[in-house]
Design a protein around this motif. Structure first.
Motif, PDB file in Angstrom:
ATOM      1  N   CYS A 332       0.828  -1.211   0.000  1.00 22.98           N
ATOM      2  CA  CYS A 332       0.000   0.000   0.000  1.00 22.98           C
ATOM      3  C   CYS A 332       0.861   1.259   0.000  1.00 22.98           C
ATOM      4  O   CYS A 332       0.512   2.256  -0.647  1.00 22.98           O
ATOM      5  N   GLU A 333       1.971   1.214   0.728  1.00 25.08           N
ATOM      6  CA  GLU A 333       2.888   2.366   0.724  1.00 25.08           C
ATOM      7  C   GLU A 333       3.440   2.589  -0.680  1.00 25.08           C
ATOM      8  O   GLU A 333       3.495   3.729  -1.165  1.00 25.08           O
ATOM      9  N   ARG A 334       3.848   1.511  -1.328  1.00 30.91           N
ATOM     10  CA  ARG A 334       4.366   1.611  -2.691  1.00 30.91           C
ATOM     11  C   ARG A 334       3.270   2.124  -3.639  1.00 30.91           C
ATOM     12  O   ARG A 334       3.524   2.976  -4.505  1.00 30.91           O
ATOM     13  N   LEU A 335       2.063   1.604  -3.474  1.00 30.48           N
ATOM     14  CA  LEU A 335       0.950   2.007  -4.329  1.00 30.48           C
ATOM     15  C   LEU A 335       0.705   3.513  -4.223  1.00 30.48           C
ATOM     16  O   LEU A 335       0.564   4.207  -5.241  1.00 30.48           O
ATOM     17  N   VAL A 336       0.637   4.024  -3.008  1.00 27.61           N
ATOM     18  CA  VAL A 336       0.370   5.455  -2.807  1.00 27.61           C
ATOM     19  C   VAL A 336       1.504   6.295  -3.387  1.00 27.61           C
ATOM     20  O   VAL A 336       1.273   7.337  -4.010  1.00 27.61           O
ATOM     21  N   THR A 337       2.741   5.827  -3.204  1.00 24.15           N
ATOM     22  CA  THR A 337       3.890   6.546  -3.767  1.00 24.15           C
ATOM     23  C   THR A 337       3.808   6.605  -5.283  1.00 24.15           C
ATOM     24  O   THR A 337       4.009   7.661  -5.897  1.00 24.15           O
ATOM     25  N   ASP A 338       3.479   5.472  -5.910  1.00 19.73           N
ATOM     26  CA  ASP A 338       3.409   5.426  -7.373  1.00 19.73           C
ATOM     27  C   ASP A 338       2.258   6.265  -7.913  1.00 19.73           C
ATOM     28  O   ASP A 338       2.388   6.901  -8.962  1.00 19.73           O
ATOM     29  N   VAL A 339       1.128   6.268  -7.208  1.00 21.94           N
ATOM     30  CA  VAL A 339       0.011   7.113  -7.631  1.00 21.94           C
ATOM     31  C   VAL A 339       0.389   8.589  -7.513  1.00 21.94           C
ATOM     32  O   VAL A 339       0.077   9.399  -8.393  1.00 21.94           O
ATOM     33  N   SER A 340       1.098   8.936  -6.441  1.00 18.44           N
ATOM     34  CA  SER A 340       1.545  10.322  -6.263  1.00 18.44           C
ATOM     35  C   SER A 340       2.502  10.739  -7.362  1.00 18.44           C
ATOM     36  O   SER A 340       2.432  11.855  -7.887  1.00 18.44           O
ATOM     37  N   LEU A 341       3.425   9.841  -7.727  1.00 22.19           N
ATOM     38  CA  LEU A 341       4.357  10.114  -8.818  1.00 22.19           C
ATOM     39  C   LEU A 341       3.615  10.300 -10.132  1.00 22.19           C
ATOM     40  O   LEU A 341       3.945  11.183 -10.934  1.00 22.19           O
ATOM     41  N   LYS A 342       2.617   9.442 -10.342  1.00 18.13           N
ATOM     42  CA  LYS A 342       1.827   9.542 -11.559  1.00 18.13           C
ATOM     43  C   LYS A 342       1.086  10.867 -11.604  1.00 18.13           C
ATOM     44  O   LYS A 342       0.987  11.520 -12.658  1.00 18.13           O
TER      45      LYS A 342
END
Length: 360
Positions: A332-342
């Protein structure tokens, strides 16, 4: 940006990499248009000491075995003292192999017996409603949790979304208030549904300890009223239908759900509007644990077969978050980071700006 890239590599996506990347695209677009829905199941709360479904029913029976006396008011209730055989009935119910939801029906029937007021049907119903959720208020609201910070929720609440949960606990709203500091709307049960929900909303699909007992879903009869309604009790379904239909293109992500309960998937299908949904692109994703302990010869075929079944029959794309439950918070941490980057990439992308200006 390099620091962000280093951060996102702390957790490696082991499985479903293609599906994961597609999901990031979907979540990023859905978040910006208020179409993102996280469907939170019991698996998210277990780390804080909350029970799974079977444990909940067992604890409910044990609680009422020794709290029937609390329901008695010698001046008004029909029962003036607890009957020993009723305690034995609850003891036996604990050991019985009948369906767990039916057990809840029988516990509630026992509560009705001890809240009955002679010759006063209205008063009896009121007393029952005031007391039937005593255990749930104690266990899911008043009793302190084992671990205060839920890492899964802590990360997810960084995204703007509608959070639908079948859980009775109040941890989503608690984490909003403690960590996210966002303005949120809380629906304690489906009797409170209104149009134009805020971007950050918490909806207790099965009710909550402070909600309306008539909308608390735990017994066989209450499950039937919600998931398989007849013409007389379609209000709950209509309320849930409104939540889904208020979104132009809902994207629903299941987290902490075993996906073994067809009721949840059935209500999502029932919430569809045939005419309206022809213009929608409703998508479902489920974050599930990869079983890495299977025989190597069948491990990959098993998961592939399950993925195909979920996609073909249920319309749900499976994304394997890891092979241990402890992988889910990191995922979930990785997911939120990747969505933020996107999100950052979309903001800085001239082509994206051009598309937005032209209404694409």
């Amino acid at each position: 940006m390099d620091n962000h890239l280093n951060e996102e590599k702390k957790y490696e996506i082991k499985y479903s990499k293609t599906e994961y990347n597609q999901m990031i695209e979907v979540i990023s677009e859905a978040e910006s248009s208020n179409n993102l829905v996280f469907f939170i199941g019991a698996g998210v709360s277990i780390s804080q000491g909350y029970p799974n479904w079977n444990e909940y029913v067992d604890k409910l029976i044990k609680y009422w075995t020794f709290h029937l006396e609390d329901l008695i008011d010698e001046e008004i209730t029909t029962e003036k003292e607890v009957q020993r055989q009723d305690m034995l009935v609850l003891d036996q119910l604990l050991e019985n192999r009948m369906d767990k939801k039916r057990k809840v029906d029988l516990v509630h029937h026992m509560i009705r017996k001890y809240t009955k007021i002679s010759g006063d049907k209205v008063g009896s119903t009121k007393r029952f409603n005031e007391n039937v959720l005593n255990f749930e208020r104690f266990y899911f609201k008043d009793l302190p949790v084992c671990i205060e910070k839920n890492e899964i929720l802590f990360h997810l609440l960084n995204l703007n979304a509608t959070y639908i949960t079948t859980n009775y606990d109040l941890e989503i709203e608690n984490h909003f208030q403690k960590y996210a500091k966002k303005d949120i709307e809380i629906l304690k049960d489906l009797s409170e549904v209104s149009s134009n929900l805020k971007a950050n909303s918490v909806i207790h699909l099965h009710g909550s300890p402070d909600g309306n007992p008539d909308y608390f879903i735990s017994s066989a009869s209450s499950y039937t009223n919600l998931y398989y309604p007849n013409d007389e009790n379609r209000e709950v379904l209509r309320n849930f239908k409104q939540i889904i239909q208020d979104k132009s293109d809902p994207k629903i992500i299941f987290i902490g759900c075993s996906m073994e309960e067809d009721e949840v998937l059935s209500i999502l299908r029932l919430a569809h509007d045939v005419e309206k949904d022809q213009r929608k692109e409703m998508q479902y994703y489920a974050l599930l644990k990869y079983d890495n302990h299977l025989n190597p010869q069948i491990k990959e075929p098993h998961h592939s077969h399950f993925e195909d079944y979920m996609q073909t029959v249920k319309g749900v794309t499976v994304v394997w978050y890891g092979d241990e439950f402890s992988d889910l918070p990191k995922f979930c941490e990785r997911l939120v980071t990747d969505v933020s980057l996107k999100r950052e990439d979309n903001i800085s992308n001239p082509e994206s700006d051009w598309r937005i200006l032209n209404g694409e």
